[in-house]
Design a protein around this motif. Structure first.
Motif, PDB file in Angstrom:
ATOM      1  N   THR A   1       0.834  -1.095   0.093  1.00  0.00           N
ATOM      2  CA  THR A   1      -0.342   0.030   0.009  1.00  0.00           C
ATOM      3  C   THR A   1       0.623   1.238   0.006  1.00  0.00           C
ATOM      4  OG1 THR A   1      -0.039   0.462   2.653  1.00  0.00           O
ATOM      5  CG2 THR A   1      -1.454  -1.306   1.367  1.00  0.00           C
ATOM      6  N   LEU A   2       0.197   2.469  -0.422  1.00  0.00           N
ATOM      7  CA  LEU A   2       0.956   3.597  -0.432  1.00  0.00           C
ATOM      8  C   LEU A   2      -0.161   4.634   0.155  1.00  0.00           C
ATOM      9  CD1 LEU A   2       2.572   3.431  -3.932  1.00  0.00           C
ATOM     10  CD2 LEU A   2       3.885   3.094  -1.823  1.00  0.00           C
ATOM     11  N   GLN A   3       0.280   5.409   1.124  1.00  0.00           N
ATOM     12  CA  GLN A   3      -0.624   6.306   1.725  1.00  0.00           C
ATOM     13  C   GLN A   3       0.321   7.819   2.044  1.00  0.00           C
ATOM     14  OE1 GLN A   3      -2.203   2.429   3.820  1.00  0.00           O
ATOM     15  NE2 GLN A   3      -1.915   4.147   4.999  1.00  0.00           N
ATOM     16  N   LEU A   4      -0.372   8.817   1.929  1.00  0.00           N
ATOM     17  CA  LEU A   4      -0.242   9.892   2.627  1.00  0.00           C
ATOM     18  C   LEU A   4      -1.153  10.596   3.694  1.00  0.00           C
ATOM     19  CD1 LEU A   4       1.945  12.425   2.416  1.00  0.00           C
ATOM     20  CD2 LEU A   4       0.479  13.604   0.824  1.00  0.00           C
ATOM     21  N   ASP A   5      -0.863  10.035   4.970  1.00  0.00           N
ATOM     22  CA  ASP A   5      -1.703  10.224   5.957  1.00  0.00           C
ATOM     23  C   ASP A   5      -1.723  11.572   6.716  1.00  0.00           C
ATOM     24  OD1 ASP A   5      -2.717   7.601   5.260  1.00  0.00           O
ATOM     25  OD2 ASP A   5      -1.395   6.644   6.830  1.00  0.00           O
ATOM     26  N   TRP A   6      -2.825  12.157   7.160  1.00  0.00           N
ATOM     27  CA  TRP A   6      -2.904  13.409   7.673  1.00  0.00           C
ATOM     28  C   TRP A   6      -3.114  13.176   9.214  1.00  0.00           C
ATOM     29  CZ3 TRP A   6      -7.413  16.885   8.948  1.00  0.00           C
ATOM     30  CH2 TRP A   6      -6.870  18.263   9.018  1.00  0.00           C
ATOM     31  N   PHE A   7      -2.034  13.965  10.042  1.00  0.00           N
ATOM     32  CA  PHE A   7      -1.968  13.752  11.809  1.00  0.00           C
ATOM     33  C   PHE A   7      -1.852  15.391  11.886  1.00  0.00           C
ATOM     34  CE2 PHE A   7      -0.391   9.784  10.340  1.00  0.00           C
ATOM     35  CZ  PHE A   7      -0.613   8.757  11.387  1.00  0.00           C
ATOM     36  N   PRO A   8      -3.319  15.960  12.260  1.00  0.00           N
ATOM     37  CA  PRO A   8      -3.370  17.559  12.412  1.00  0.00           C
ATOM     38  C   PRO A   8      -2.984  17.419  13.737  1.00  0.00           C
ATOM     39  CG  PRO A   8      -5.401  16.506  12.030  1.00  0.00           C
ATOM     40  CD  PRO A   8      -4.603  15.507  11.540  1.00  0.00           C
ATOM     41  N   ASP A   9      -2.375  18.566  14.309  1.00  0.00           N
ATOM     42  CA  ASP A   9      -1.933  18.638  15.696  1.00  0.00           C
ATOM     43  C   ASP A   9      -2.887  19.606  16.572  1.00  0.00           C
ATOM     44  OD1 ASP A   9      -1.433  21.262  15.048  1.00  0.00           O
ATOM     45  OD2 ASP A   9       0.859  21.038  15.189  1.00  0.00           O
ATOM     46  N   ASN A  10      -3.739  20.192  15.998  1.00  0.00           N
ATOM     47  CA  ASN A  10      -5.013  21.032  16.435  1.00  0.00           C
ATOM     48  C   ASN A  10      -4.478  22.228  17.270  1.00  0.00           C
ATOM     49  OD1 ASN A  10      -6.994  19.360  15.232  1.00  0.00           O
ATOM     50  ND2 ASN A  10      -6.616  17.932  16.783  1.00  0.00           N
ATOM     51  N   VAL A  11      -3.127  22.558  17.002  1.00  0.00           N
ATOM     52  CA  VAL A  11      -2.370  23.641  17.577  1.00  0.00           C
ATOM     53  C   VAL A  11      -1.989  24.629  16.414  1.00  0.00           C
ATOM     54  CG1 VAL A  11      -0.438  24.432  19.094  1.00  0.00           C
ATOM     55  CG2 VAL A  11      -1.908  22.277  19.592  1.00  0.00           C
ATOM     56  N   THR A  12      -1.267  24.182  15.574  1.00  0.00           N
ATOM     57  CA  THR A  12      -0.523  24.990  14.430  1.00  0.00           C
ATOM     58  C   THR A  12      -1.494  24.926  13.252  1.00  0.00           C
ATOM     59  OG1 THR A  12       0.859  23.453  13.880  1.00  0.00           O
ATOM     60  CG2 THR A  12       1.733  25.017  15.710  1.00  0.00           C
ATOM     61  N   ALA A  13      -1.425  25.883  12.531  1.00  0.00           N
ATOM     62  CA  ALA A  13      -1.935  25.765  11.018  1.00  0.00           C
ATOM     63  C   ALA A  13      -1.304  24.819  10.375  1.00  0.00           C
ATOM     64  CB  ALA A  13      -1.888  27.098  10.627  1.00  0.00           C
ATOM     65  N   ASP A  14      -1.976  24.052   9.479  1.00  0.00           N
ATOM     66  CA  ASP A  14      -1.446  22.728   8.738  1.00  0.00           C
ATOM     67  C   ASP A  14      -1.414  23.516   7.121  1.00  0.00           C
ATOM     68  OD1 ASP A  14      -1.161  21.105  10.846  1.00  0.00           O
ATOM     69  OD2 ASP A  14      -3.468  20.586  10.626  1.00  0.00           O
ATOM     70  N   GLY A  15      -0.412  22.765   6.596  1.00  0.00           N
ATOM     71  CA  GLY A  15      -0.056  23.169   5.254  1.00  0.00           C
ATOM     72  C   GLY A  15      -0.485  21.944   4.119  1.00  0.00           C
ATOM     73  N   PRO A  16      -0.002  22.287   2.903  1.00  0.00           N
ATOM     74  CA  PRO A  16      -0.062  20.924   2.006  1.00  0.00           C
ATOM     75  C   PRO A  16       1.159  19.998   2.173  1.00  0.00           C
ATOM     76  CG  PRO A  16       0.876  22.857   0.888  1.00  0.00           C
ATOM     77  CD  PRO A  16       0.381  23.295   2.364  1.00  0.00           C
TER      78      PRO A  16
END
Length: 262
Positions: free
Chosen positions: A228-243
């Motif tokens: 499998t190949l994945q780009l997973d998102w782990f937001p920290d809910n503190v700082t603004a996220d980018g691409p």
């Protein structure tokens, strides 16, 4: 970190992927109908340095448009642990690479291989990534059974919020125990990541150099697995996220050590 389709995705929301339905491996451990694949050798790949021979399956991504539907199941689901969305629209093939793009609000992608389903064998990918630390690029061997965590998971290329550090995580057993190793590496540049799975060990390589080894028989996955190949998102809910972005030049699957196909 990878899931079975729909029902398993709902039941296993705290994992990080979504798999295609299981396929029955051939008696010799490789897919029925597998034949040697003509590829351009890469000098610092494990396959070249360790003389693995010709791959029996894979994808060179030498076409344009969507990932080849005969080779890949592209996820259309919620993201890892319910964070964001996995959308087929976020993955494309540009004639030389497969590219997954992740948006600042967590719309990303992942996909699982229909090819190279085998118990024991060798897998190698050439990949690079970049972007916000909230995005983690992952190459996984996932059990064809979809029975996670009991049937194991081999994350032989995984980032964890640092684009200068690569990790190998081998998950085993129903308790989801793991062994791991980390290595400083510039992940914005292409590197070759490989895993060699035999009845005796699971061994990982970066650019043809061994960096992970697990020889405990109690840690062996019990059944066949696939890429499998994945780009997973782990937001920290503190700082603004980018691409973020994951780029894969090719995926190649080789038979197990000692196979007559070598």
């Amino acid at each position: 970190m990878h899931r079975q389709l729909i029902a398993s995705c709902v039941a296993a929301m705290f994992l990080s992927g979504c798999s295609s339905p299981p396929a029955q491996p051939a008696a010799n451990g490789a897919d029925q109908g597998s034949d040697p694949v003509a590829v351009t050798p890469v000098a610092d790949s494990a396959a070249a340095m360790l003389h693995w021979g010709a791959p029996i399956a894979g994808d060179e991504f030498n076409y344009t448009g969507e990932p080849d539907a005969l080779k890949w199941s592209v996820y259309d689901s919620s993201g890892h642990a319910g964070n964001g969305v996995r959308s087929p629209g976020q993955v494309t093939v540009d004639g030389s690479q497969m590219v997954i793009t992740g948006t600042p609000d967590g719309i990303s992608a992942g996909m699982s291989a229909k090819f190279g389903r085998q118990k024991y064998g060798r897998w190698e990918v050439r990949a690079a990534g970049s972007g916000d630390d909230a995005y983690h690029m992952v190459a996984i061997l996932w059990p064809d059974s979809g029975n996670w965590p009991c049937d194991g998971e081999v994350d032989y290329m995984e980032t964890t919020g640092n684009w200068g550090l690569i990790n190998f995580f081998h998950h085993y057993g129903c308790s989801n125990s793991k062994t791991s190793v980390s290595k400083t590496l510039d992940l914005t540049q292409f590197h070759n990541y490989a895993v060699d799975w035999t009845p005796d060990a699971i061994v990982g390589y970066v650019d043809g150099v061994k960096w992970f080894e697990d020889r405990d028989p109690a840690h062996q996955p019990p059944g066949s697995m696939h890429q499998t190949l994945q780009l997973d998102w782990f937001p920290d809910n503190v700082t603004a996220d980018g691409p973020g972005e994951l780029r894969v030049d090719w995926v190649r699957v080789y038979p197990a050590e000692g196979s007559p196909r070598l």
